[in-house]
Design an enzyme around this catalytic site. Structure first.
Site, short mmCIF file in Angstrom:
data_model
loop_
_atom_site.label_atom_id
_atom_site.label_comp_id
_atom_site.label_asym_id
_atom_site.label_seq_id
_atom_site.Cartn_x
_atom_site.Cartn_y
_atom_site.Cartn_z
N HIS A 19 52.89 17.33 23.81
CA HIS A 19 52.13 17.22 22.58
C HIS A 19 52.89 16.41 21.52
O HIS A 19 52.29 15.62 20.79
CB HIS A 19 51.82 18.61 22.03
CG HIS A 19 50.88 19.40 22.88
ND1 HIS A 19 49.72 19.96 22.40
CD2 HIS A 19 50.93 19.74 24.20
CE1 HIS A 19 49.09 20.60 23.39
NE2 HIS A 19 49.82 20.48 24.48
N ASP A 126 47.79 19.82 15.54
CA ASP A 126 47.55 20.02 16.97
C ASP A 126 46.48 21.10 17.13
O ASP A 126 46.48 22.10 16.41
CB ASP A 126 48.87 20.48 17.61
CG ASP A 126 48.85 20.43 19.12
OD1 ASP A 126 47.92 20.99 19.72
OD2 ASP A 126 49.79 19.86 19.70
#
Length: 506
Positions: A19, A126
């Site tokens: 990520h 995120d």
């Protein structure tokens, strides 16, 4: 509307390499358009990615990296355990503790933002960091949610949830995803959201709520391969949605040798040595093998893979991180003589490899991958066909996209996540014979293999075109910045006009 140089974006990735890497890419892309960008993460993750950020700053980009302390020990974590890959191999309870510590970053994040001389125009969170939503709500900051798996995966999970499929099927019961643009068959074990596991009900609901209240959605993908799935997902959620990738295909990343070599974190081998080794091989003859930062194959499964690679007769580069920690794997490589037997055509990297450097080399003609979305995009962007070996979460959907939709992949034979393989199976789903056969199918001279290679090159050209000025992803990025600037202006005006009337009521 504010000029781009007056804008400040704050980006908050999940503490996981898969990520953080694309989030840093997005930060660089936004900063290249003028706004100031700050990436917020923990000390361990900052250290892993500081070289990339420093390189961007040296190149003149207004990019910063801010560290927030993680209260890990207070939640029962060892000091310094701050990333998902550090949790792998521990008992499941450790992952719950890790998430609790991550959720506790809300306080330090709010303190950081409140201490700024001027509020950011946007926070990009995120999708796995929904704890940022209440912070933005309290501070009146626009918030975008960024998804790091494919749009294919996100849409599939949404369709299953909307139709209640997970509530009425057993773990291994096959089903066809309802309401999906293409035929997709899976089971609960292979198609489920990141937080759709027992014990994570709160985190799952937090993520759903944070997405529902977001001001827009970002995906690291491009419309040339996922336009149908992006449009369907945007329509289903009623959200403005941008595709800003594949970030790894940006010219600033592709043309920078240091960025390619150090993508994610420093390699555990000299990059020059790998390049020299590849220079000595024929074009498109080498298979690159890597399972990313999280996936851990059992020693028995690794042994089957090793025998298959040896029997294939093909040259290969194998990033085998298990060799750093698993005595049984080291015995396979050393005591049992595997590395010595393949030394003329096999190069082993015992740890982290410079993946983009390897995949971009003309000698590489195939990628045996766990189908993490970062690696999938890197392969697609560089025109390398894939031998698919999914292990968890979204990876089975990435395999379906690569093989069934795009036609650039060959299946290894994995059916379910390794955690569901009976103990007596010792994690083995793919035999050495399966490996040998799949490699021959991927890298052979048959018309089907040639067609895959041609299609892979066509997609790579589309990926690069999407990222340059006038391309779909570049246009989405510039539209996103304009959207955020205008939204921030309106929200700031609404807040400022609301204050006097509120005070008048006192």
């Amino acid at each position: 509307m504010a000029t781009s140089s007056e804008l400040h974006f704050v980006l908050v990735p999940l503490a996981a390499q898969g990520h953080i890497i694309p989030m840093v890419d997005v930060a660089r892309l936004i900063a290249a358009c003028g706004p100031r960008v700050t990436i917020v993460t923990t000390p361990v993750n900052a250290a892993r990615n500081r070289a990339t950020v420093d390189g961007a700053r040296t190149a003149g980009l207004p990019l910063d990296l801010v560290e927030l302390p993680l209260s890990g020990p207070r939640h029962g974590l060892p000091e310094g355990m701050e990333a998902v890959d550090q949790v792998i191999g521990h008992e499941p309870a450790m992952y719950i503790k890790f998430l609790s510590a991550i959720w506790d970053l809300a306080g330090p994040l709010e303190e950081y933002i409140r201490a700024l001389p001027r509020r950011p125009v946007c926070l990009v969170a995120d999708a796995s960091s929904p704890w940022t939503a209440p912070v933005c709500a309290r501070l009146g900051i626009p918030r975008l949610v960024m998804h790091f798996p494919s749009a294919y995966f996100q849409l599939a999970v949404h369709c299953l949830t909307a139709h209640g499929v997970h509530d009425r099927v057993d773990e291994m019961e096959p089903f066809e995803v309802p309401g999906f643009p293409v035929r997709a068959v899976g089971c609960k074990a292979t198609v489920r959201g990141f937080f759709q596991y027992p014990g994570l009900e709160k985190e799952h609901q937090d993520a759903l709520d944070a997405e529902a209240t977001a001001d827009g959605l970002l995906f690291n993908t491009f419309r040339g391969i996922e336009g149908t799935f992006l449009d369907a997902y945007a329509a289903a959620l009623g959200k403005t949605t941008w595709a800003v990738g594949p970030t790894c295909a940006s010219s600033s990343m592709v043309d920078d040798a240091d960025s390619k070599a150090g993508r994610g974190k420093p390699a555990d081998v000299d990059t020059g040595h790998i390049v020299s080794w590849l220079d000595a091989r024929q074009q498109a003859s080498v298979l690159y093998v890597s399972f990313g930062s999280i996936t851990q194959l059992t020693a028995k499964q690794l042994a089957e893979l090793a025998r298959g690679l040896e029997a294939s007769g093909r040259p290969f580069v194998w990033a085998i991180k298990e060799a750093k920690t698993d005595a049984a794997v080291r015995a396979l490589l050393d005591d049992e003589g595997f590395e010595a037997r393949v030394k003329d055509r096999g190069l082993l990297v015992r740890g982290w490899a410079p993946q983009v450097t390897i995949l971009s080399h003309p000698a590489v003609g195939g990628f045996l991958t766990h189908c993490g979305w970062n690696g999938t995009l890197e392969a697609l962007s560089l025109g390398v066909p894939a031998l698919t070996w999914p292990t968890i979460a979204d990876q089975f959907c990435s395999e379906m996209l690569l093989v069934d939709v795009l036609g650039v992949g060959v299946r290894s034979g994995v059916k379910i996540p390794a955690m569901y393989v009976p103990k007596e199976g010792e994690g083995v789903q793919v035999t050495s014979g399966d490996v040998e056969k799949a490699i021959a199918e991927l890298m052979g001279d048959e018309p089907e293999a040639a067609a895959r290679r041609t299609k892979a090159k066509e997609i790579a050209a589309e990926a690069r075109a999407a990222m340059v000025e006038g391309g779909s992803s570049h246009s989405d990025l510039t539209d996103l910045i304009s959207y955020v600037s205008e939204l921030s202006r309106k929200r700031g005006h609404e807040n400022s006009t609301a204050l006097p009337s509120a005070a008048a009521e006192l």
